[in-house]
Design a protein around this motif. Structure first.
Motif, PDB file in Angstrom:
ATOM      1  N   LEU A 198       0.826  -1.203   0.000  1.00 20.65           N
ATOM      2  CA  LEU A 198       0.000   0.000   0.000  1.00 20.65           C
ATOM      3  C   LEU A 198       0.861   1.255   0.000  1.00 20.65           C
ATOM      4  O   LEU A 198       2.002   1.256   0.442  1.00 20.65           O
ATOM      5  CB  LEU A 198      -0.916   0.005   1.218  1.00 20.65           C
ATOM      6  N   MET A 199       0.285   2.330  -0.498  1.00 22.34           N
ATOM      7  CA  MET A 199       0.915   3.639  -0.433  1.00 22.34           C
ATOM      8  C   MET A 199      -0.066   4.601   0.236  1.00 22.34           C
ATOM      9  O   MET A 199      -1.271   4.370   0.261  1.00 22.34           O
ATOM     10  CB  MET A 199       1.249   4.155  -1.826  1.00 22.34           C
ATOM     11  N   SER A 200       0.478   5.654   0.787  1.00 19.85           N
ATOM     12  CA  SER A 200      -0.355   6.693   1.371  1.00 19.85           C
ATOM     13  C   SER A 200       0.259   8.042   1.033  1.00 19.85           C
ATOM     14  O   SER A 200       1.438   8.143   0.697  1.00 19.85           O
ATOM     15  CB  SER A 200      -0.473   6.529   2.892  1.00 19.85           C
ATOM     16  N   VAL A 201      -0.564   9.076   1.102  1.00 13.66           N
ATOM     17  CA  VAL A 201      -0.118  10.442   0.809  1.00 13.66           C
ATOM     18  C   VAL A 201      -0.490  11.310   1.991  1.00 13.66           C
ATOM     19  O   VAL A 201      -1.672  11.441   2.328  1.00 13.66           O
ATOM     20  CB  VAL A 201      -0.774  10.985  -0.479  1.00 13.66           C
ATOM     21  N   ASN A 202       0.508  11.867   2.643  1.00 17.78           N
ATOM     22  CA  ASN A 202       0.239  12.730   3.798  1.00 17.78           C
ATOM     23  C   ASN A 202      -0.659  13.901   3.391  1.00 17.78           C
ATOM     24  O   ASN A 202      -0.367  14.602   2.421  1.00 17.78           O
ATOM     25  CB  ASN A 202       1.545  13.277   4.380  1.00 17.78           C
TER      26      ASN A 202
ATOM     27  N   ILE B 245      -3.553  13.723  -9.031  1.00 16.83           N
ATOM     28  CA  ILE B 245      -2.870  14.276 -10.205  1.00 16.83           C
ATOM     29  C   ILE B 245      -2.969  15.795 -10.210  1.00 16.83           C
ATOM     30  O   ILE B 245      -1.987  16.510 -10.458  1.00 16.83           O
ATOM     31  CB  ILE B 245      -3.456  13.682 -11.499  1.00 16.83           C
ATOM     32  N   GLN B 246      -4.160  16.315  -9.929  1.00 11.49           N
ATOM     33  CA  GLN B 246      -4.347  17.763  -9.914  1.00 11.49           C
ATOM     34  C   GLN B 246      -3.555  18.422  -8.792  1.00 11.49           C
ATOM     35  O   GLN B 246      -3.057  19.539  -8.936  1.00 11.49           O
ATOM     36  CB  GLN B 246      -5.836  18.084  -9.774  1.00 11.49           C
ATOM     37  N   TRP B 247      -3.429  17.725  -7.690  1.00 14.41           N
ATOM     38  CA  TRP B 247      -2.758  18.280  -6.513  1.00 14.41           C
ATOM     39  C   TRP B 247      -1.236  18.254  -6.656  1.00 14.41           C
ATOM     40  O   TRP B 247      -0.550  19.255  -6.455  1.00 14.41           O
ATOM     41  CB  TRP B 247      -3.209  17.505  -5.281  1.00 14.41           C
ATOM     42  N   LEU B 248      -0.699  17.082  -7.027  1.00 14.39           N
ATOM     43  CA  LEU B 248       0.751  16.888  -7.020  1.00 14.39           C
ATOM     44  C   LEU B 248       1.370  16.874  -8.413  1.00 14.39           C
ATOM     45  O   LEU B 248       2.578  17.096  -8.549  1.00 14.39           O
ATOM     46  CB  LEU B 248       1.084  15.566  -6.305  1.00 14.39           C
ATOM     47  N   GLY B 249       0.574  16.601  -9.435  1.00 13.32           N
ATOM     48  CA  GLY B 249       1.100  16.500 -10.786  1.00 13.32           C
ATOM     49  C   GLY B 249       1.449  15.056 -11.133  1.00 13.32           C
ATOM     50  O   GLY B 249       1.941  14.297 -10.282  1.00 13.32           O
TER      51      GLY B 249
ATOM     52  N   LEU C 217       4.036  12.262  -9.080  1.00 13.05           N
ATOM     53  CA  LEU C 217       3.481  10.989  -8.625  1.00 13.05           C
ATOM     54  C   LEU C 217       4.181   9.818  -9.288  1.00 13.05           C
ATOM     55  O   LEU C 217       4.596   8.861  -8.622  1.00 13.05           O
ATOM     56  CB  LEU C 217       1.988  10.932  -8.935  1.00 13.05           C
ATOM     57  N   ARG C 218       4.305   9.879 -10.627  1.00 10.08           N
ATOM     58  CA  ARG C 218       4.907   8.761 -11.354  1.00 10.08           C
ATOM     59  C   ARG C 218       6.338   8.516 -10.893  1.00 10.08           C
ATOM     60  O   ARG C 218       6.742   7.372 -10.660  1.00 10.08           O
ATOM     61  CB  ARG C 218       4.888   9.031 -12.867  1.00 10.08           C
ATOM     62  N   TYR C 219       7.125   9.584 -10.762  1.00  7.98           N
ATOM     63  CA  TYR C 219       8.520   9.401 -10.372  1.00  7.98           C
ATOM     64  C   TYR C 219       8.621   8.867  -8.945  1.00  7.98           C
ATOM     65  O   TYR C 219       9.399   7.944  -8.671  1.00  7.98           O
ATOM     66  CB  TYR C 219       9.303  10.701 -10.498  1.00  7.98           C
ATOM     67  N   SER C 220       7.831   9.428  -8.032  1.00  7.09           N
ATOM     68  CA  SER C 220       7.890   8.993  -6.634  1.00  7.09           C
ATOM     69  C   SER C 220       7.533   7.529  -6.495  1.00  7.09           C
ATOM     70  O   SER C 220       8.176   6.782  -5.743  1.00  7.09           O
ATOM     71  CB  SER C 220       6.928   9.838  -5.783  1.00  7.09           C
ATOM     72  N   LEU C 221       6.503   7.101  -7.238  1.00  3.17           N
ATOM     73  CA  LEU C 221       6.092   5.702  -7.172  1.00  3.17           C
ATOM     74  C   LEU C 221       7.094   4.802  -7.877  1.00  3.17           C
ATOM     75  O   LEU C 221       7.262   3.639  -7.512  1.00  3.17           O
ATOM     76  CB  LEU C 221       4.711   5.543  -7.804  1.00  3.17           C
TER      77      LEU C 221
ATOM     78  N   PRO D 273       6.156  -0.808   1.539  1.00  3.98           N
ATOM     79  CA  PRO D 273       5.141   0.219   1.819  1.00  3.98           C
ATOM     80  C   PRO D 273       5.771   1.600   1.720  1.00  3.98           C
ATOM     81  O   PRO D 273       6.951   1.776   1.991  1.00  3.98           O
ATOM     82  CB  PRO D 273       4.712  -0.096   3.261  1.00  3.98           C
ATOM     83  N   MET D 274       4.990   2.586   1.318  1.00  2.32           N
ATOM     84  CA  MET D 274       5.563   3.910   1.157  1.00  2.32           C
ATOM     85  C   MET D 274       4.539   4.987   1.473  1.00  2.32           C
ATOM     86  O   MET D 274       3.335   4.794   1.314  1.00  2.32           O
ATOM     87  CB  MET D 274       6.103   4.095  -0.261  1.00  2.32           C
ATOM     88  N   THR D 275       5.061   6.113   1.936  1.00  5.88           N
ATOM     89  CA  THR D 275       4.247   7.291   2.193  1.00  5.88           C
ATOM     90  C   THR D 275       4.851   8.457   1.416  1.00  5.88           C
ATOM     91  O   THR D 275       6.047   8.723   1.518  1.00  5.88           O
ATOM     92  CB  THR D 275       4.210   7.632   3.696  1.00  5.88           C
ATOM     93  N   ILE D 276       4.021   9.128   0.641  1.00  7.91           N
ATOM     94  CA  ILE D 276       4.480  10.260  -0.163  1.00  7.91           C
ATOM     95  C   ILE D 276       4.318  11.546   0.634  1.00  7.91           C
ATOM     96  O   ILE D 276       3.276  11.782   1.250  1.00  7.91           O
ATOM     97  CB  ILE D 276       3.688  10.332  -1.482  1.00  7.91           C
ATOM     98  N   ASP D 277       5.361  12.357   0.598  1.00  7.13           N
ATOM     99  CA  ASP D 277       5.350  13.645   1.291  1.00  7.13           C
ATOM    100  C   ASP D 277       5.070  14.749   0.271  1.00  7.13           C
ATOM    101  O   ASP D 277       5.957  15.146  -0.489  1.00  7.13           O
ATOM    102  CB  ASP D 277       6.708  13.868   1.965  1.00  7.13           C
ATOM    103  N   PRO D 278       3.846  15.285   0.233  1.00  4.83           N
ATOM    104  CA  PRO D 278       3.506  16.305  -0.764  1.00  4.83           C
ATOM    105  C   PRO D 278       4.362  17.560  -0.661  1.00  4.83           C
ATOM    106  O   PRO D 278       4.704  18.163  -1.688  1.00  4.83           O
ATOM    107  CB  PRO D 278       2.035  16.628  -0.458  1.00  4.83           C
ATOM    108  N   GLU D 279       4.708  17.964   0.560  1.00  9.80           N
ATOM    109  CA  GLU D 279       5.507  19.180   0.715  1.00  9.80           C
ATOM    110  C   GLU D 279       6.866  19.025   0.051  1.00  9.80           C
ATOM    111  O   GLU D 279       7.394  19.960  -0.548  1.00  9.80           O
ATOM    112  CB  GLU D 279       5.663  19.509   2.202  1.00  9.80           C
TER     113      GLU D 279
END
Length: 546
Positions: free
Chosen positions: A363-367, A385-389, A393-397, A405-411
């Motif tokens: 699973l992945m999550s986005v703070n 997509i609208q929020w982060l682009g 998203l593609r590169y981070s994943l 498991p991974m958590t994406i940091d939008p900031e």
């Protein structure tokens, strides 16, 4: 000289040594070369003497000594040293190392492609979300990774078909249609039904396509709504995937398996293989014969096929369509499917170790991600997509293994700083393109290439990373791990930034254009090409400006 070329040259030296009677050994088709831990030891190293020495009846170091003299005669090899029990450290002359820059520029988009998986015919099924609602965060990771895996497989010579299995059969489609029907009539969400504003939107689309839908009885309306709402929702899914840079070659309908008799045919074919039993009116497949924890029902006692029966028909469809290798990408809650799908392959007469591969993603999550206003109870992919682009998203994943498991940091992803990996790599590409434009404005052209001029330590480092790119792509394909490409691009970007700070492409205003400037433009443009090719494999854009 690329690492692949050096590998081939070493293999040729081995064959020459065998022909000359130096030793007797089976020569491998590929000799692995890698960067030594310390650049002081040379440009490349191989442990082939440790691999083959004992097989040849020689101490590995003696084997290395016999081989070293031949390696030293390879054009472009400056020196060969033996280290430890038999490691061979190879140093290239500046011209041979630098020649890679021209090779990359001339190869263009083809650089990095290889034939490691030539002849492999692969069907990749991924995402396959039910067409009863929008794509959400749970589908995001496999959409990105599945597409990137397909890209590296194709870059490595495989023939790949991306396939989306549409779960358009079963009671969930009737509940979906009833949810839209109730919304059209101002009724509450039915038990187990689908809430969310998107159901109202689907109702509006159904009404536009069939203005008289509200006048139909429930019995007459449900089949119409089911088809129209399904088509609208599938169109929305396809549009979201396109915005994410994901295209499928085939959309395969589960309903078609049932309507064409493929499910019944699958049961008959498995019965012919001798692995089907009839017990208490039900039809069972003895998957325990092939390592499953229990046998699986194909047809219930009431005559209704199970979902597993559709799985069997779908697997046989892939086999009949000529896909020798079938890759399934499933979510973290599908661990139990691995053994049953492999057992199904075996029962169908296939080799479960070769003909089917099941990858399970964590699973992945986005703070800070918020529930969708349209869906109400999920985080939609379109909102992410609208929020982060899509690129972020593609590169981070893409830069993490699927099983972690991974958590994406939008900031972090919004920062234009070097600690943001996607910015770091994209900026390196944009910087290289700007350097190329600036150089040409100052009269620097790729009219001269003198590889011997690329001798600065930062140039050696950059060339080594550029040279490894094709083997990284091949490894990413072989192990189904596109994160290898992402991590390597970060090495290339770092080496480029260091080179850019140390070696000028364009001369200063008071300096003349020299051959070193012209040659460095080749290296600059080679770096641009590798970064663009790698980002393309991850489904990420390579911007000209940032």
């Amino acid at each position: 000289m690329t690492p692949d070329q050096l590998s081939s040259a070493i293999a040729a030296c081995l064959r020459d040594a065998v022909a000359a009677g130096d030793f007797e050994v089976d020569v491998p088709s590929e000799v692995r070369v890698e960067r030594p831990k310390s650049r002081e030891h040379g440009d490349w190293a191989t442990n082939i003497a440790l691999q083959l020495g004992k097989k040849a009846g020689l101490p590995p170091r003696r084997f290395a000594e016999l081989l070293a003299d031949r390696l030293a005669g390879i054009p472009g090899v400056e020196s060969v040293d033996i280290a430890g029990p038999g490691f061979l450290n190879i140093r290239l002359d500046a011209a041979a190392a630098g020649e890679l820059a021209r090779t990359i520029v001339e190869a263009g988009e083809a650089y990095g492609t290889n034939e490691a998986l030539a002849g492999h015919v692969v069907n990749m099924e991924f995402v396959s979300a039910n067409p009863t609602g929008p794509l959400h965060i749970g589908h995001t990771r496999w959409a990105a990774l599945g597409d990137s895996i397909a890209r590296v497989l194709k870059a490595s010579g495989a023939e790949v078909t991306r396939e989306y299995y549409i779960n358009d059969a079963g009671n969930q489609m009737n509940i979906f249609a009833l949810s839209v029907y109730n919304r059209l009539h101002g009724l509450p969400v039915p038990d187990g039904g689908y809430p969310g504003e998107y159901i109202r939107e689907l109702g509006d689309q159904v009404l536009r396509a069939h203005p008289g839908i509200r006048e139909l009885t429930l019995e007459a309306a449900i089949p119409v709504i089911r088809q129209l709402a399904y088509e609208a929702q599938l169109k929305d899914i396809k549009a979201t995937l396109a915005d994410f840079g994901v295209e499928f070659d085939v959309y395969y309908s589960e309903l078609e398996l049932h309507s064409t008799g493929a499910v019944e045919d699958a049961v008959d074919r498995l019965r012919e293989q001798g692995h089907v039993d009839d017990v208490d009116g039900a039809v069972w497949l003895r998957t325990t014969d092939f390592g499953d924890d229990k046998d699986r029902v194909l047809i219930r006692a009431n005559g209704e096929p199970t979902y597993f029966a559709a799985d069997a028909a779908y697997y046989l469809s892939k086999k009949d369509r000529g896909f020798e290798e079938k890759i399934y990408l499933l979510g973290a809650d599908h661990h139990g499917y691995v053994n049953r799908l492999k057992a199904l392959a075996a029962a169908a007469g296939d080799d479960p170790e070769r003909n089917i591969e099941v990858l399970i993603g964590q699973l992945m999550s986005v703070n800070g991600a918020k529930l969708s206003k349209r869906a109400g109870n999920i985080i939609e992919l379109r909102d992410l997509i609208q929020w982060l682009g899509a690129d972020a998203l593609r590169y981070s994943l893409g830069r993490y293994p699927a099983d972690s498991p991974m958590t994406i940091d939008p900031e972090l992803l919004k920062r234009n700083t070097n600690d943001n990996p996607v910015f770091y790599v994209q900026y390196a590409h944009a910087r290289s393109r700007a350097a190329s434009v600036n150089a040409e404005e100052k009269g620097v052209r790729r009219s001269v290439f003198d590889a011997s001029l690329l001798g600065h330590e930062t140039e050696n480092e950059l060339l080594s990373h550029l040279g490894r790119f094709p083997s990284v792509v091949a490894q990413a394909a072989s192990f189904r791990e596109p994160h290898r490409v992402a991590r390597h691009l970060e090495l290339v970007a770092g080496a480029y930034h260091r080179w850019y700070s140390s070696c000028r492409v364009a001369p200063l205003a008071t300096e003349p254009v020299e051959d070193v400037n012209r040659t460095r433009l080749w290296l600059n443009d080679a770096t641009s090409q590798v970064l663009a090719n790698g980002l393309g494999l991850l489904g990420v854009s390579a911007p000209e400006k940032m």
